[in-house]
Design a protein around this motif. Structure first.
Motif, short mmCIF file in Angstrom:
data_model
loop_
_atom_site.label_atom_id
_atom_site.label_comp_id
_atom_site.label_asym_id
_atom_site.label_seq_id
_atom_site.Cartn_x
_atom_site.Cartn_y
_atom_site.Cartn_z
N LEU A 138 0.72 -1.11 0.11
CA LEU A 138 -0.08 0.06 -0.02
C LEU A 138 0.93 1.29 -0.07
O LEU A 138 1.85 1.44 0.83
N ASP A 139 0.61 2.29 -0.97
CA ASP A 139 1.30 3.32 -1.26
C ASP A 139 0.52 4.41 -1.65
O ASP A 139 0.26 4.65 -2.62
N THR A 140 0.02 5.35 -0.58
CA THR A 140 -0.84 6.34 -0.60
C THR A 140 -0.44 7.50 -1.60
O THR A 140 -1.05 8.12 -2.22
N HIS A 141 0.94 7.81 -1.34
CA HIS A 141 1.45 8.90 -2.30
C HIS A 141 1.57 8.57 -3.72
O HIS A 141 1.25 9.34 -4.48
N HIS A 142 1.91 7.32 -4.07
CA HIS A 142 1.82 6.87 -5.40
C HIS A 142 0.53 6.40 -6.02
O HIS A 142 0.52 5.84 -7.08
N LYS A 143 -0.50 6.55 -5.15
CA LYS A 143 -1.75 5.93 -5.38
C LYS A 143 -1.92 4.45 -5.78
O LYS A 143 -2.54 4.18 -6.58
N LEU A 144 -0.96 3.88 -5.03
CA LEU A 144 -0.85 2.28 -5.13
C LEU A 144 -1.87 1.95 -4.28
O LEU A 144 -1.75 1.37 -3.14
N ARG A 145 -3.22 2.02 -4.63
CA ARG A 145 -4.40 1.50 -3.57
C ARG A 145 -5.44 1.03 -4.44
O ARG A 145 -5.52 1.10 -5.66
N PRO A 146 -6.36 0.48 -3.87
CA PRO A 146 -7.62 -0.10 -4.73
C PRO A 146 -8.33 0.83 -5.75
O PRO A 146 -8.47 2.17 -5.40
N GLY A 147 -8.41 0.35 -6.75
CA GLY A 147 -9.13 1.15 -7.83
C GLY A 147 -8.23 1.98 -8.65
O GLY A 147 -8.58 2.51 -9.71
N TRP A 148 -7.02 1.92 -8.24
CA TRP A 148 -5.97 2.96 -8.85
C TRP A 148 -4.62 2.08 -9.51
O TRP A 148 -3.94 2.57 -10.26
N ILE A 149 -4.62 0.80 -9.31
CA ILE A 149 -3.31 0.05 -9.59
C ILE A 149 -3.32 -0.30 -11.16
O ILE A 149 -4.27 -0.61 -11.88
N THR A 150 -2.08 0.20 -11.57
CA THR A 150 -1.71 -0.05 -12.93
C THR A 150 -0.60 -0.82 -13.08
O THR A 150 0.12 -1.13 -11.98
N PRO A 151 -0.30 -1.32 -14.26
CA PRO A 151 0.95 -2.26 -14.68
C PRO A 151 2.08 -1.31 -14.19
O PRO A 151 3.35 -1.97 -13.69
N LYS A 152 2.29 -0.04 -14.36
CA LYS A 152 3.20 0.68 -13.80
C LYS A 152 3.50 0.67 -12.29
O LYS A 152 4.76 0.60 -11.73
N HIS A 153 2.49 0.46 -11.65
CA HIS A 153 2.58 0.29 -9.95
C HIS A 153 3.38 -0.90 -9.79
O HIS A 153 4.19 -1.06 -8.91
N ILE A 154 3.08 -1.97 -10.46
CA ILE A 154 3.61 -3.47 -10.52
C ILE A 154 5.07 -3.19 -10.73
O ILE A 154 5.94 -3.83 -10.09
#
Length: 461
Positions: A138-154
């Protein structure tokens, strides 16, 4: 010919080195519980704010521990007779305290401009202590949270873990947080557990993966973790009488995980209680205890906390390895292909219908009606056949059936897969790979109407 021989020799030596690099998982798990006692270190941008969950937009300018001394942390751990440390490299608000190339939101863009992970790792190794790291998915600064996750996050997660497991020598274990927990709601499908687990093991085969997911998964089997981990402050308590799995229990010595202005003048937890109610009884049931220190805004452990750690070291001596771990199933780390698939079953009891048997919630369950003499449950995997080689059947609270058969539907007919006869609360079956579009359990003997909380089907790598 000589060139071919030379190439074959290089290949053989490379494969031999790889084989020697990775120890058996059961050996690593035993080594972990043998460590007995260590120091959690919550130190990150929340240290400079009022809350453990920092503002995701907090400026790196506030991170400036002018007197940071990781050697003080390490010496304090040593005085407590600890064997390792574990530092929060990135907490839920996404600030990285190492020299990362993945984001500008890191310590090198703060006034401090020093790699805290490196200084910590060097200091603990200098004291002969093992090095572990904590990392939040979970990373709220980079919007790595439910509904926002993209391949770039991975990709960012993989790149950050690669840095942490490449640049700081041997990492004994990685404690992962904020993943597939009821409060984080980031599933193992959105951020694929199998891929991340395999990446960690490829970079450091002897690094244990610990996900703090005990809020969701039952205590009897290792679901998505090498070590069963319990956060006492979140109401997760290991059984001091019956635990049979390699485990970790964590607790802060203060009232919160990250430093607060009242910490220097507020009493910390009793060293006697920490020794007698935690370290000693937990070590007796294969559980390693990790006690959190919260360095202050200067980067030092407060005097009252340091004194308590020293007192623990006088009250408790590390006697070395604990008892040998009993046999237990290997961790379940693959995707559950039965999750939320269509189901059928014999008559259910009241509202506890078959759909609850694979809803990814161990608190709900399918319950057979008491009038049914031969209960059965069927999972429809897909319109086309899928391959799998592992099935788990999780009951709830207690074992209520002991004899059963599992069948799979292949080429338009039901075929026998296996028969089971045990009283385990969670029944784990591994077998040679089969292909099927449906799978079912037929229950032959039970003491009370059978209850199945989760029926899992997996294709292990």
């Amino acid at each position: 010919m000589r060139k071919i021989y030379s190439l074959m020799l290089v290949l053989f030596l490379s494969l031999s080195a790889m084989a020697q690099a990775g120890k058996p998982l059961v050996q690593l798990q035993q080594e972990f519980v043998d460590l007995r006692f260590g120091m959690f270190i919550h130190f990150n941008i929340p240290t400079f704010m009022e809350d453990d969950w920092a503002d995701p937009d907090a400026s790196p300018a506030i991170f400036n521990p002018a007197k940071l001394d990781c050697n003080q942390w390490a010496k304090t751990a040593k005085e407590a007779n600890m064997t390792y440390g574990c530092l929060t490299t990135k907490h839920h608000s996404g600030f990285c305290i190492w020299d990362t190339k993945t984001t500008d939101y890191n310590v090198m863009n703060s006034p401090f401009r020093r790699d805290v992970v490196k200084e910590y790792a060097d200091a603990f190794r200098a004291q002969g202590l093992n090095v572990m790291l904590y990392y939040s998915i979970l990373d709220t600064h980079h919007k790595l949270r439910p509904g926002w996750i993209t391949p770039k996050h991975i990709d960012m997660i993989k790149a950050q873990l690669t840095e942490l497991l490449t640049n700081y020598r041997e990492i004994k274990a990685l404690i992962i947080d904020g993943w597939d927990a009821p409060w984080s709601r980031i599933s193992y499908d959105e951020v694929p557990f199998g891929d991340i687990y395999s990446l960690i093991k490829s970079l450091q085969p002897n690094c244990l993966v610990m996900d703090l997911n005990a809020a969701k998964y039952p205590a009897e089997v290792l679901y998505y973790t090498d070590i069963k981990s319990y956060e006492q402050g979140a109401g997760q308590h290991i059984s001091k009488e019956s635990n049979k799995l390699p485990a970790l229990s964590c607790l802060p010595i203060n009232s919160a995980w990250f430093w607060k202005p009242d910490f220097p003048t507020t009493p910390v937890k009793s060293p006697e209680m920490l020794v007698n109610d935690n370290i000693i009884p937990m070590n007796e049931v294969y559980c390693n205890f990790i006690l959190n220190a919260a360095p202050n805004r200067d980067g030092l452990i407060d005097a009252n906390a340091a004194d308590a750690f020293r007192k623990i070291g006088k009250l408790w001596k590390n006697k070395g390895p604990v008892a040998k771990l009993p046999a237990y199933p290997a961790p379940v780390i693959s995707k559950n292909i039965a999750k939320n698939k269509k189901t059928n079953a014999s008559w259910s009891n009241d509202m506890n219908i078959m759909d609850f048997a694979n809803d990814d919630n161990f608190r709900s369950a399918w319950e057979s009606n008491k009038a049914v003499k031969k209960p059965w449950l069927e999972i429809i995997l897909d319109n086309t056949e899928l391959e799998f080689n592992l099935i788990t059947i999780a009951q709830r609270g207690e074992s209520n059936f002991s004899k059963y058969r599992i069948e799979y539907f292949h080429n338009n007919k039901w075929l026998p897969l296996l028969s089971g006869e045990n009283n385990d609360i969670i029944k784990v079956h591994r077998f040679n790979k089969v292909w099927a579009d449906k799978v079912r359990i037929q229950i032959d003997e039970f003491s009370k109407p059978p209850v199945i909380a989760e029926f899992g089907v997996y294709n292990e790598r």
